[in-house]
Design a protein around this motif. Structure first.
Motif, mmCIF file in Angstrom:
data_model
loop_
_atom_site.group_PDB
_atom_site.id
_atom_site.type_symbol
_atom_site.label_atom_id
_atom_site.label_comp_id
_atom_site.label_asym_id
_atom_site.label_seq_id
_atom_site.Cartn_x
_atom_site.Cartn_y
_atom_site.Cartn_z
ATOM 1 N N GLN A 21 28.228 23.581 -21.304
ATOM 2 C CA GLN A 21 29.267 24.114 -20.425
ATOM 3 C C GLN A 21 30.604 23.487 -20.777
ATOM 4 O OE1 GLN A 21 28.758 25.745 -16.955
ATOM 5 N NE2 GLN A 21 26.734 26.387 -17.551
ATOM 6 N N ASP A 22 31.645 24.312 -20.760
ATOM 7 C CA ASP A 22 32.973 23.825 -21.121
ATOM 8 C C ASP A 22 33.408 22.668 -20.232
ATOM 9 O OD1 ASP A 22 33.090 25.755 -23.072
ATOM 10 O OD2 ASP A 22 34.211 27.189 -21.858
ATOM 11 N N ARG A 23 33.093 22.747 -18.939
ATOM 12 C CA ARG A 23 33.541 21.685 -18.031
ATOM 13 C C ARG A 23 32.839 20.370 -18.331
ATOM 14 N NH1 ARG A 23 30.458 25.076 -14.713
ATOM 15 N NH2 ARG A 23 28.548 24.114 -13.856
ATOM 16 N N THR A 33 41.465 17.537 -24.946
ATOM 17 C CA THR A 33 41.407 18.476 -23.826
ATOM 18 C C THR A 33 42.813 18.893 -23.418
ATOM 19 O OG1 THR A 33 41.490 16.780 -22.090
ATOM 20 C CG2 THR A 33 39.312 17.361 -22.966
ATOM 21 N N THR A 34 42.904 20.050 -22.793
ATOM 22 C CA THR A 34 44.214 20.545 -22.362
ATOM 23 C C THR A 34 44.867 19.564 -21.402
ATOM 24 O OG1 THR A 34 43.136 21.843 -20.624
ATOM 25 C CG2 THR A 34 43.612 22.974 -22.694
ATOM 26 N N THR A 62 48.374 25.059 -17.351
ATOM 27 C CA THR A 62 48.201 25.153 -18.806
ATOM 28 C C THR A 62 49.083 26.212 -19.453
ATOM 29 O OG1 THR A 62 46.366 26.711 -18.523
ATOM 30 C CG2 THR A 62 45.812 24.363 -18.639
ATOM 31 N N THR A 96 41.473 26.274 -31.721
ATOM 32 C CA THR A 96 41.206 26.238 -30.284
ATOM 33 C C THR A 96 39.731 25.978 -30.045
ATOM 34 O OG1 THR A 96 42.980 27.828 -29.856
ATOM 35 C CG2 THR A 96 41.331 27.538 -28.123
ATOM 36 N N ILE A 146 37.436 26.613 -27.383
ATOM 37 C CA ILE A 146 37.504 27.483 -26.213
ATOM 38 C C ILE A 146 36.997 26.785 -24.957
ATOM 39 C CG2 ILE A 146 36.685 29.646 -25.205
ATOM 40 C CD1 ILE A 146 36.577 30.771 -28.069
ATOM 41 N N GLY A 147 37.825 26.823 -23.941
ATOM 42 C CA GLY A 147 37.461 26.242 -22.651
ATOM 43 C C GLY A 147 37.647 24.741 -22.573
ATOM 44 N N VAL A 148 38.014 24.118 -23.691
ATOM 45 C CA VAL A 148 38.138 22.657 -23.719
ATOM 46 C C VAL A 148 39.549 22.209 -24.086
ATOM 47 C CG1 VAL A 148 37.257 20.513 -24.706
ATOM 48 C CG2 VAL A 148 35.711 22.444 -24.312
#
Length: 232
Positions: free
Chosen positions: A87-89, A178-179, A195, A221, A223-225
């Motif tokens: 999972q990205d989170r 991470t963003t 973001t 990128t 994705i999600g991270v």
């Protein structure tokens, strides 16, 4: 066998995966130790001169996130998470807690060893007496001392924010940032978590350094991270 001086701790409760990783490391000239629980991992981290930690998050006696946080209280050693959690989170949380990289199971020995070599290069840079001033990836170069950037030998004209973003990525070349980490480092801790500004800044930077911004060569990128400057 030149890398044999680097002692790597593999924290993994799956014996088959532990053996696979240990064999790959030793074939590539690394010295590896193994632990199958958080308690045994901490004992080895305290008693042995470990230089890099490969950590599974799903341990029988604790969550691997706790290990990351505890290690970061006293050490900057590279930490690479190897986990089935995709999972990205989960990835973002591990990286924000202090992990340097994240590999999702299953993975190949080739990919694992490549990530380890990147982490060791960072370790060498950090331990050098004089901070590195000039970095280069492919035809993209940055001079931190002069605050200048070049592409194919030609000077790039970046805004201060574009330069700060690129410099941050170069300092962490090969690592996923991470963003939220990028926002905190580029805009400051009081900026918040929006973001949109980062996406706009990244798009502007890519237009200046990428031949095809839709298929970036330098900044990819996750994705999600977040984002990663490739280490060639």
């Amino acid at each position: 066998m030149g890398e044999a001086t680097h002692k790597i701790l593999v924290v993994e409760d799956d014996r088959q995966i532990q053996s696979f990783i240990g064999y790959a490391l030793e074939q590539d000239g690394f010295c590896s130790l193994s632990a199958n629980s958080g308690h045994s991992a901490m004992s080895l981290l305290i008693s042995e001169p470990i230089e890099l930690l490969l950590l599974d998050l799903g341990l029988p006696d604790c969550d691997g996130m706790e290990i990351i946080k505890r290690v970061r209280e006293w050490s900057d050693m590279p930490i690479i998470v190897v986990s089935a959690r995709d999972q990205d989170r989960e990835k973002a949380a591990a990286l924000d807690a202090g992990a340097d990289d994240y590999l999702t199971k299953p993975f190949s020995a080739t990919e694992l060893l490549a990530r380890i070599r990147v982490a060791i290069r960072h370790l060498r840079r950090q331990s050098g007496e004089k901070p590195q001033a000039v970095y280069q990836v492919g035809e993209l170069k940055i001079d931190m001392e002069k605050r200048l950037t070049y592409l194919q030998g030609e000077e790039l004209h970046l805004t201060p924010m574009e330069y700060n973003l690129l410099a941050l990525l170069f300092k962490n070349c090969g690592k996923v940032l991470t963003t939220q980490y990028i926002i905190r480092e580029v805009w400051g801790v009081g900026y918040g978590s929006d973001t949109q500004a980062l996406r706009a800044l990244m798009a502007a930077l890519r237009r200046k350094i990428e031949k095809n911004p839709a298929k970036p060569r330098y900044i990819v990128t996750e994705i999600g991270v977040g984002y990663r400057l490739v280490d060639e």
